[in-house]
Motif scaffolding. Sequence first.
Motif, PDB file in Angstrom:
ATOM      1  N   THR A  28       0.860  -1.104  -0.095  1.00  0.00           N
ATOM      2  CA  THR A  28      -0.197   0.223   0.010  1.00  0.00           C
ATOM      3  C   THR A  28       0.991   1.304   0.171  1.00  0.00           C
ATOM      4  O   THR A  28       2.078   1.255   0.343  1.00  0.00           O
ATOM      5  CB  THR A  28      -1.018  -0.149   1.200  1.00  0.00           C
ATOM      6  N   GLN A  29       0.223   2.568  -0.317  1.00  0.00           N
ATOM      7  CA  GLN A  29       1.111   3.618  -0.463  1.00  0.00           C
ATOM      8  C   GLN A  29       1.587   4.025   0.974  1.00  0.00           C
ATOM      9  O   GLN A  29       2.446   4.585   1.250  1.00  0.00           O
ATOM     10  CB  GLN A  29      -0.101   4.737  -0.779  1.00  0.00           C
ATOM     11  N   GLU A  30       0.631   3.699   2.100  1.00  0.00           N
ATOM     12  CA  GLU A  30       0.993   3.831   3.378  1.00  0.00           C
ATOM     13  C   GLU A  30       2.065   3.159   3.796  1.00  0.00           C
ATOM     14  O   GLU A  30       3.080   3.346   4.606  1.00  0.00           O
ATOM     15  CB  GLU A  30      -0.025   3.499   4.394  1.00  0.00           C
ATOM     16  N   SER A  41      -4.975   5.918   1.400  1.00  0.00           N
ATOM     17  CA  SER A  41      -3.508   5.361   1.890  1.00  0.00           C
ATOM     18  C   SER A  41      -3.421   3.887   1.765  1.00  0.00           C
ATOM     19  O   SER A  41      -2.426   3.534   1.782  1.00  0.00           O
ATOM     20  CB  SER A  41      -3.290   5.905   3.475  1.00  0.00           C
ATOM     21  N   SER A  42      -4.659   3.319   1.704  1.00  0.00           N
ATOM     22  CA  SER A  42      -4.673   1.793   1.389  1.00  0.00           C
ATOM     23  C   SER A  42      -4.511   1.449  -0.003  1.00  0.00           C
ATOM     24  O   SER A  42      -4.515   0.299  -0.314  1.00  0.00           O
ATOM     25  CB  SER A  42      -5.830   1.292   2.071  1.00  0.00           C
ATOM     26  N   ALA A  43      -4.635   2.358  -0.993  1.00  0.00           N
ATOM     27  CA  ALA A  43      -4.455   1.957  -2.207  1.00  0.00           C
ATOM     28  C   ALA A  43      -3.015   1.486  -2.702  1.00  0.00           C
ATOM     29  O   ALA A  43      -2.000   1.998  -2.052  1.00  0.00           O
ATOM     30  CB  ALA A  43      -4.500   3.374  -3.182  1.00  0.00           C
ATOM     31  N   PRO A  44      -2.853   0.713  -3.801  1.00  0.00           N
ATOM     32  CA  PRO A  44      -1.645   0.159  -3.928  1.00  0.00           C
ATOM     33  C   PRO A  44      -0.782   1.209  -4.421  1.00  0.00           C
ATOM     34  O   PRO A  44      -0.983   2.017  -5.164  1.00  0.00           O
ATOM     35  CB  PRO A  44      -1.751  -1.030  -4.952  1.00  0.00           C
TER      36      PRO A  44
END
Length: 89
Positions: A28-30, A41-44
């Motif tokens: 994830t981005q986070e 923030s949970s998007a890849p």
Amino acid sequence: MSFVSALAIYFIIWWIVLFAILPIGVVTQEEAGEVTPGTESSAPGRPQLLKKALLTTLVAGILFAGIYWLRVHSGLTLDDLPFKPPSSR
């Protein structure tokens, strides 16, 4: 097995395998520490879709080859499977 039937079976196998492979290796981005403004923030961070599509094609091809061999060359039919339909009341 006709060409159209084979193509339809391969297409179904490909989609099932794609959904099994999509979550593999997702960061994830986070987790990567690089959240793009305006996105969750949970998007890849890097989905690597081309790599996953190629892997899906390879795995689906292997599975289809096995199913094709079972269907065409082994003589296995639906009548050979141990399926007992439910009794009607």
